[in-house]
Design an enzyme around this catalytic site. Structure first.
Site: not given
Length: 196
Positions: A112, A160, A180
């Site tokens: 958007h 994860a 990172r």
């Protein structure tokens, strides 16, 4: 029943001119769609899981792969995708032998406008898009979000739940929010130790 489950999505993809190679395997009914002027191209032996128990982590949704507004999605050979969304208005490239874990999102745009008037009036002409490139033999853990402009080198592992933005060298373990590099994999260490 398994053959029908795989047959009808393939017919729908062919009618929509989605290109896919030999050996495409699907569990459940993924939603793969390309809008006019856009393209989805998949290599050989791609596996797409879209049923809740087709991945033992449990899938929250069907796999959704959408290219629109000129978007280009290129998925290599032997890629596995489980209950994830890949949404392009620019370019998303996924290398061979990459695994995309359960419930991930890969997007190359903001979805958007940042401008409130454009958002309120459903104007999508000025969305910021930056290419996403995921290298070969990458493993993306479950529930990751890969944001626009991300470049992930070959053989990386993404932990994860990571939110990934930026450029990451090959053979890295990437984790966190923001993600990172937390360490290098042995292949990278061996290359650094080789005499010049």
């Amino acid at each position: 029943m398994l053959k029908l489950n795989s047959y009808f999505p393939k017919v729908y993809m062919k009618l929509n001119h989605v290109k896919f190679g030999k050996g495409l395997r699907m569990k459940g009914w993924p939603f793969v769609f390309q809008f006019p002027g856009s393209a989805v191209v998949m290599g050989e032996n791609v596996r797409i899981n879209s049923e809740f128990f087709s991945n033992l982590l449990g899938l929250y949704q069907r796999t959704i792969i959408i290219a629109r507004g000129g978007g280009q999605i290129r998925i290599g050979n032997h890629v596995g995708i489980s209950g994830s969304t890949i949404y392009s208005r620019g370019n998303i490239t996924i290398g061979d032998n990459t695994i995309i874990g359960a419930n991930c999102k890969i997007i190359d745009n903001d979805m958007h406008s940042l401008d409130v008037d454009e958002r309120n009036n459903d104007i999508f002409d000025n969305l910021v898009c930056k290419d996403v490139t995921i290298g070969e033999s990458v493993f993306i853990g479950c529930n990751c979000i890969i944001l626009k402009g991300t470049q992930i080198g070959d053989r990386c592992v993404v932990g994860a739940g990571s939110v990934v933005s930026g450029t990451f060298p090959p053979d890295s373990v990437i984790a966190g929010n923001p993600a990172r590099v937390i360490r290098s994999l042995p292949a990278a260490q061996r290359q650094n130790e080789e005499p010049a």
